[in-house]
Design a protein around this motif. Structure first.
Motif: not given
Length: 81
Positions: A15-16, A19-20, A22-25, A27, A29-30
């Protein structure tokens, strides 16, 4: 639409990384963006696989032509001598 993720600790690193990537924080959305990326990459992989198979076929045909040329050249050389 709701997404439920169970045992999130098991998937923490994935998940982390998503997030990296997809440039989103966020979860969810990532995960959604990651899904779209997976579909896009899968389609590109399929296209590249087809291109590779075509290139391999063309290479095999060229090898066959070169082999035929070399055999013909040797047969001509033997006929002349």
């Amino acid at each position: 639409m709701a997404i439920t993720i169970r045992d999130i600790d098991q998937h923490y690193y994935m998940i982390e990384a998503l997030k990296s990537l997809t440039d989103t924080n966020v979860t969810t959305k990532a995960l959604i963006k990651g899904g779209y990326l997976a579909v896009e990459i899968g389609e590109k992989l399929e296209q590249e696989t087809l291109l590779r198979k075509k290139a391999e076929q063309e290479l095999a045909e060229l090898k066959e032509k070169i082999t035929f040329f070399i055999q013909s050249k040797e047969a001509l050389r033997k006929a002349i001598n």
